[in-house]
Scaffold this motif. Structure first.
Motif, short mmCIF file in Angstrom:
data_model
loop_
_atom_site.label_atom_id
_atom_site.label_comp_id
_atom_site.label_asym_id
_atom_site.label_seq_id
_atom_site.Cartn_x
_atom_site.Cartn_y
_atom_site.Cartn_z
N SER A 12 -10.24 -28.57 -8.63
CA SER A 12 -9.49 -27.70 -9.72
C SER A 12 -8.95 -26.38 -9.26
N ASP A 13 -8.05 -25.81 -10.28
CA ASP A 13 -7.61 -24.46 -9.60
C ASP A 13 -8.55 -23.35 -9.32
N CYS A 15 -11.43 -24.26 -7.70
CA CYS A 15 -11.74 -24.53 -6.32
C CYS A 15 -10.88 -23.89 -5.37
N ARG A 16 -9.40 -24.14 -5.69
CA ARG A 16 -8.25 -23.95 -5.10
C ARG A 16 -8.49 -22.30 -4.61
N THR A 17 -8.71 -21.43 -5.92
CA THR A 17 -8.75 -20.11 -5.78
C THR A 17 -9.76 -19.65 -4.85
N GLU A 20 -8.76 -20.22 -1.16
CA GLU A 20 -7.85 -19.24 -0.65
C GLU A 20 -8.50 -17.74 -0.62
N GLU A 33 -2.17 -21.60 1.66
CA GLU A 33 -1.72 -22.86 0.67
C GLU A 33 -2.32 -23.89 0.76
N ASP A 35 -3.34 -27.72 -1.41
CA ASP A 35 -2.88 -28.97 -2.01
C ASP A 35 -3.96 -29.78 -2.27
N LEU A 36 -4.16 -29.65 -3.61
CA LEU A 36 -5.49 -30.19 -4.21
C LEU A 36 -5.72 -31.65 -3.91
#
Length: 68
Positions: A12-13, A15-17, A20, A33, A35-36
């Motif tokens: 999910s976003d 997770c990405r955040t 990062e 950067e 890429d999920l």
């Protein structure tokens, strides 16, 4: 310099955040950067330590599978 990694478990976003934010705390990091879909994480910066990236990924709650 850009280093590429593969991280397992990001879905999910949020997770990405999380990934990062943790990687951006590493000294010398200039950008991240994620890429999920593929799990690929590209880290831009100078003298990026693979050990520190792995630790940051673990701190975010995920596993670094390998360097891509």
């Amino acid at each position: 310099m850009i280093k590429n990694y593969v991280v397992e478990g990001m879905t999910s976003d949020a997770c990405r955040t999380s990934v990062e934010d943790e990687i951006n705390e590493i000294p010398g990091t200039q950008g991240v950067e994620v890429d999920l879909k593929s799990g690929r994480v590209a880290v831009t910066g100078e003298e990026i330590s693979d050990v520190l990236v792995a630790r940051a990924v673990e701190n975010a709650g995920f596993q670094l599978r390998d360097q891509a």
